[in-house]
Scaffold this active site. Structure first.
Site, PDB file in Angstrom:
ATOM      1  N   GLU A 170       0.838  -1.311   0.054  1.00 30.64           N
ATOM      2  CA  GLU A 170       0.067  -0.095  -0.117  1.00 30.64           C
ATOM      3  C   GLU A 170       0.905   1.312   0.003  1.00 30.64           C
ATOM      4  O   GLU A 170       0.648   2.058   0.721  1.00 30.64           O
ATOM      5  CB  GLU A 170      -0.888   0.095   1.209  1.00 30.64           C
ATOM      6  CG  GLU A 170      -1.852  -1.279   1.181  1.00 30.64           C
ATOM      7  CD  GLU A 170      -3.303  -1.139   1.978  1.00 30.64           C
ATOM      8  OE1 GLU A 170      -3.293  -0.226   2.715  1.00 30.64           O
ATOM      9  OE2 GLU A 170      -4.269  -1.970   1.571  1.00 30.64           O
TER      10      GLU A 170
ATOM     11  N   GLU B  96      -5.140  -8.684  -0.808  1.00 30.74           N
ATOM     12  CA  GLU B  96      -5.869  -8.437   0.536  1.00 30.74           C
ATOM     13  C   GLU B  96      -7.348  -8.215  -0.309  1.00 30.74           C
ATOM     14  O   GLU B  96      -7.475  -7.524  -0.936  1.00 30.74           O
ATOM     15  CB  GLU B  96      -5.323  -7.192   1.272  1.00 30.74           C
ATOM     16  CG  GLU B  96      -4.019  -7.307   1.975  1.00 30.74           C
ATOM     17  CD  GLU B  96      -3.639  -6.076   2.638  1.00 30.74           C
ATOM     18  OE1 GLU B  96      -4.540  -5.291   3.237  1.00 30.74           O
ATOM     19  OE2 GLU B  96      -2.456  -5.806   2.963  1.00 30.74           O
TER      20      GLU B  96
END
Ligand code: AHR
Length: 511
Positions: free
Chosen positions: A194, A317
């Site tokens: 991220e 994810e």
């Protein structure tokens, strides 16, 4: 005239109410393989996932373990056929310095988990602990490297430490001194996590440059595996992120690009994990089904730059995210039939896009978010999501069979969702598996299934269903929700007639 109109509209309504869903499977058109790596999991140093989850320590515990890792968890994950496991984060990865987690445990430095509650991190679960645990589970490790607060050298050294032959360098020597002579041969590497958020709040152009620098020094070692390097990917529908990375990173520097997407009602008001209305259920189903559009749009961008489909879309994810249960650990949530529905529809989406989605990781394995396992002291339960992942593991490495689905709608207010979703595959023994999901909370679905190019003789199946959509397993009632034999499928001529009860997941096996 008026009477005729009333008659016709009543007839139309009746036809609609009794409308059959249809599925056509082209059993002779399969060409793409459903990579087993779509069925991966994720374990972060977060809440009670690692500590008081997987890992109870070697000392001061009565829980049966191997080097501190719970044997019941190892056993359950072996049965699940976990192909690959991502670690140590998540956000934690970009604050993790791997050298803190090697060597004698009493000498490892104490640090702080800055992302998840500022709790002490004693580093007693480190590289050796994780990689040895993966061997026990039979899963390939997927290491997430620190880009946000680490260095290029630190990440390159980690790869050398775990992959180089003994005697080649001081790092492989150090590994041997720490008890492991043979390299682990770690293939999967995430270069940051991220990067648009907790991994450094970067712009895609900036990250693409940093990525190139890191990836240039992540080298295959002699006798080691060919590294599979995954770039930190987009947040949900951030297509610009994918566009920039695909445009700016040379093809030979990466093998996968990630995507993170959670099914959440509202980030400011996520709602209870096990006490929710049908409206909340409906919203979560809408969010889960949105994965289809997300992967298709990210794939379309990737196709533009990589028509040969060399780069994989890695959804590392995904899952449902609700309010945490107080007192049970950060991001601890129960797991109900609603989560089984998320898993069923999401895995169908991944299977059907397997030509590009070649790796994925459900967040997270134990005691965090959409967990497959929950623990409470010596007790362990398998969640409805575990059962779906287990039922679907028959698709791992099988050939995907393309299908078309015409589904009734599951309607709330004016919003319509397709009630039925499906995916199918043929394994190396010629056995066909069809997974079917009905998300409608109240209506069963009759399906006429046509199988083109196959003459199946026998059919068996398993179903996961329950009486209430909020049903779940507890430490007091651990097997309330579990798969049962399915008898709702019958051949009728060259068609298969299947009735799916409300909110159910079925996997059929045809021989
Ligand atoms: O899975 C929990 C967190 O969600 C991860 O650490 C992070 O990558 C994501 O935002």
């Amino acid at each position: 005239m008026r009477k005729t109109l009333v008659f016709l509209s009543t007839l139309f309504l009746c036809l609609q109410l009794t409308a059959q869903n249809t599925i056509t499977i082209n059993a002779d058109h399969g060409k793409d393989i459903i990579s087993r790596n779509i069925y991966g999991h994720f374990a972060e140093h977060l809440g009670r996932c690692i500590y008081d989850g997987f890992y109870v320590g070697e000392k001061n515990t009565t829980i049966p373990n191997k080097d501190g890792v719970r044997l019941d968890i190892i056993d359950a994950l072996k049965k699940l056929k976990v192909p690959q496991l991502r670690w140590p984060g998540g956000c934690f990865a970009d604050s993790y310095h791997w050298k803190d987690g090697i060597g004698p445990k009493d000498k490892r430095p104490g640090t702080t988990n800055i992302w998840w509650g500022g709790v002490p991190e004693n580093n007693s679960f480190g590289t050796h602990d994780f990689l040895n645990m993966c061997e026990l589970i039979g899963a390939e490790p997927y290491l997430a490297g620190n880009v946000g607060s680490g260095t290029v050298q630190e990440l390159a050294d980690w790869a050398s430490y775990v992959n180089q032959k003994e005697g080649i360098s001081s790092l492989s020597q150090l590994r041997a001194e720490n008890g492991r002579k043979e390299p682990w041969k770690v293939k999967f590497w995430g270069i940051g996590n991220e990067a648009w958020g907790c991994g450094g709040n970067m712009q895609p152009e900036y990250y693409a440059n940093i990525y190139k620098q890191y990836a240039s020094f992540m080298k295959d070692v002699n006798g080691g595996p060919r590294l599979f390097r995954v770039a930190s990917g987009a947040n949900s529908g951030d297509y610009h992120w994918t566009e920039v990375l695909m445009r700016d990173i040379p093809r030979d520097l990466f093998d996968g690009i990630a995507l993170h997407y959670y099914s959440v009602i509202d980030w400011n008001k996520k709602g209870s994990a096990d006490n929710f209305s049908e409206k909340e259920y409906f919203t979560i189903m809408k969010r889960a089904l949105a994965m289809n559009e997300l992967v298709e749009k990210h794939i379309a961008i990737m196709d533009k730059y990589d028509p040969q489909k060399r780069i994989a879309l890695v959804v590392d994810e995904w899952g449902g995210w609700y309010d945490s249960e107080p007192g049970k650990g950060t991001l601890y949530q129960q797991n109900t039939m609603r989560d089984a529905m998320i898993a069923g529809v999401t895995l169908n989406i991944f299977n059907n896009h397997c030509e590009r989605v070649r790796m994925a990781n459900l967040a997270q394995t134990v005691n965090v978010l959409q967990a497959v396992i929950l623990t409470n002291k010596e007790k362990m339960i398998l969640t409805p999501t575990y059962h779906v992942m287990e039922m679907y593991n028959v698709h791992q490495d099988a050939t995907m069979l393309p299908l078309t689905v015409k589904s009734n709608n599951y309607v709330m207010d004016t919003t319509k969702l397709t009630a039925v979703s499906a995916s199918a595959s043929k394994d190396k023994n010629g056995t066909i598996h069809i997974s079917l999901v009905n998300i409608d909370a109240a209506k069963s679905q009759d399906i006429s299934l046509t199988l083109q190019g196959v003459a199946a003789k026998g059919i068996t199946g398993r179903i996961l269903s329950s009486s209430k959509i909020t049903d779940h397993n507890t430490f007091e009632e651990p097997t309330k929700v579990k798969p049962q034999p399915f008898t709702g499928a019958k051949f009728s001529g060259d068609q298969l007639q299947v009735t799916l009860p409300p909110f159910s997941v079925v996997v059929l096996e045809l021989k």
